[in-house]
Design an enzyme around this catalytic site. Structure first.
Site, PDB file in Angstrom:
ATOM      1  N   GLU A  73       3.524  -6.274  -1.989  1.00  0.00           N
ATOM      2  CA  GLU A  73       4.759  -5.579  -2.355  1.00  0.00           C
ATOM      3  C   GLU A  73       4.703  -5.144  -3.818  1.00  0.00           C
ATOM      4  O   GLU A  73       5.206  -4.085  -4.182  1.00  0.00           O
ATOM      5  CB  GLU A  73       5.975  -6.462  -2.102  1.00  0.00           C
ATOM      6  CG  GLU A  73       6.258  -6.741  -0.637  1.00  0.00           C
ATOM      7  CD  GLU A  73       6.562  -5.508   0.192  1.00  0.00           C
ATOM      8  OE1 GLU A  73       6.878  -4.445  -0.394  1.00  0.00           O
ATOM      9  OE2 GLU A  73       6.481  -5.597   1.427  1.00  0.00           O
ATOM     10  N   TRP A  99       4.385   2.572   1.427  1.00  0.00           N
ATOM     11  CA  TRP A  99       3.867   1.327   1.987  1.00  0.00           C
ATOM     12  C   TRP A  99       2.632   1.552   2.856  1.00  0.00           C
ATOM     13  O   TRP A  99       1.700   0.748   2.859  1.00  0.00           O
ATOM     14  CB  TRP A  99       4.962   0.613   2.793  1.00  0.00           C
ATOM     15  CG  TRP A  99       4.437  -0.580   3.528  1.00  0.00           C
ATOM     16  CD1 TRP A  99       4.342  -0.760   4.870  1.00  0.00           C
ATOM     17  CD2 TRP A  99       3.884  -1.777   2.944  1.00  0.00           C
ATOM     18  NE1 TRP A  99       3.783  -1.975   5.163  1.00  0.00           N
ATOM     19  CE2 TRP A  99       3.502  -2.627   3.994  1.00  0.00           C
ATOM     20  CE3 TRP A  99       3.692  -2.202   1.621  1.00  0.00           C
ATOM     21  CZ2 TRP A  99       2.923  -3.866   3.777  1.00  0.00           C
ATOM     22  CZ3 TRP A  99       3.119  -3.448   1.412  1.00  0.00           C
ATOM     23  CH2 TRP A  99       2.744  -4.267   2.475  1.00  0.00           C
ATOM     24  N   TYR A 139       2.238  -2.999  12.513  1.00  0.00           N
ATOM     25  CA  TYR A 139       2.898  -3.725  11.421  1.00  0.00           C
ATOM     26  C   TYR A 139       4.393  -3.849  11.704  1.00  0.00           C
ATOM     27  O   TYR A 139       4.994  -4.914  11.558  1.00  0.00           O
ATOM     28  CB  TYR A 139       2.661  -3.018  10.088  1.00  0.00           C
ATOM     29  CG  TYR A 139       3.412  -3.653   8.941  1.00  0.00           C
ATOM     30  CD1 TYR A 139       3.005  -4.870   8.405  1.00  0.00           C
ATOM     31  CD2 TYR A 139       4.548  -3.037   8.404  1.00  0.00           C
ATOM     32  CE1 TYR A 139       3.710  -5.467   7.364  1.00  0.00           C
ATOM     33  CE2 TYR A 139       5.254  -3.630   7.371  1.00  0.00           C
ATOM     34  CZ  TYR A 139       4.832  -4.837   6.850  1.00  0.00           C
ATOM     35  OH  TYR A 139       5.538  -5.431   5.838  1.00  0.00           O
TER      36      TYR A 139
END
Length: 202
Positions: free
Chosen positions: A53, A61, A31
């Site tokens: 988000e 995250w 990522y």
């Protein structure tokens, strides 16, 4: 996935060390190397980033990243036209899906955001246009030296959050808006010493 930058070659996550985050976790490293900070313009991809988000708010995250495929399955590949048709039965289905973050407010916000995006398209505008109109000036784009130099909120993210809310988007406060700006490449917040280079912004 549509919208990810094709200009930067995919790296072997095990061949790069010294990342500003992601070392030691192949999913996180990929990522970091291939997505974070890379310009995104595809509407489905932007809708996905904004949704994820929002789901990440209050969580790490990596937690959301590990559930990403389950999110894609649950939300029809983040096709806003499909998600906009979701009703109460779909909310119940999603609340029962252990593969995603089961937060009713966030689920309902994602559905509301699909409605907002559809309305935006019907008005002849795009999410790409809205987001990128709030990109900082090119002269302001310098990589931070340390994480202490990375802001949580900026004047641009406040303005973006304000416009998104005026368009009917939910769960898009200034902090979430800035995280989306990072994820979609409006800003490059890889640290100055990070070995990964992102494509040109814009």
């Amino acid at each position: 996935m549509p919208g990810l930058a094709a200009a930067r070659p995919t790296l072997d996550p095990t061949a790069v060390l010294g990342r500003c985050f992601g070392d030691g976790d192949p999913l996180y490293a990929a990522y970091h190397d291939d997505e974070w900070g890379t310009p995104v313009h595809d509407e489905h991809a932007l809708f996905e980033r904004l949704a994820l988000e929002g789901f990440q708010s209050g969580l790490a995250w990596i937690t959301v990243l590990r559930k990403r495929e389950a999110f894609r399955s649950a939300f029809a590949g983040f096709d806003p036209e499909v998600v906009a048709t979701y009703g109460e039965a779909d909310v119940a289905r999603l609340m029962a899906d252990a593969g995603i973050v089961r937060n009713r407010a966030k689920i309902e916000a994602t559905i509301a955001n699909a409605h907002a995006l559809r309305a935006l398209h019907e008005a002849g505008r795009t999410l790409d246009e809205v987001l990128w109109s709030h990109a900082p000036a090119a002269t302001d784009r310098r990589r931070p030296e340390t994480w202490a130099d990375v802001p949580a909120v900026t004047p641009e993210s406040r303005a973006l959050a304000k416009e998104l809310k005026s368009l009917g988007f939910r769960f898009v406060g200034p902090t979430t808006a800035y995280a989306a700006m990072q994820a979609c490449g409006l800003v490059d917040d890889h640290l100055a010493g990070c070995p990964v280079l992102v494509g040109p912004i814009g």
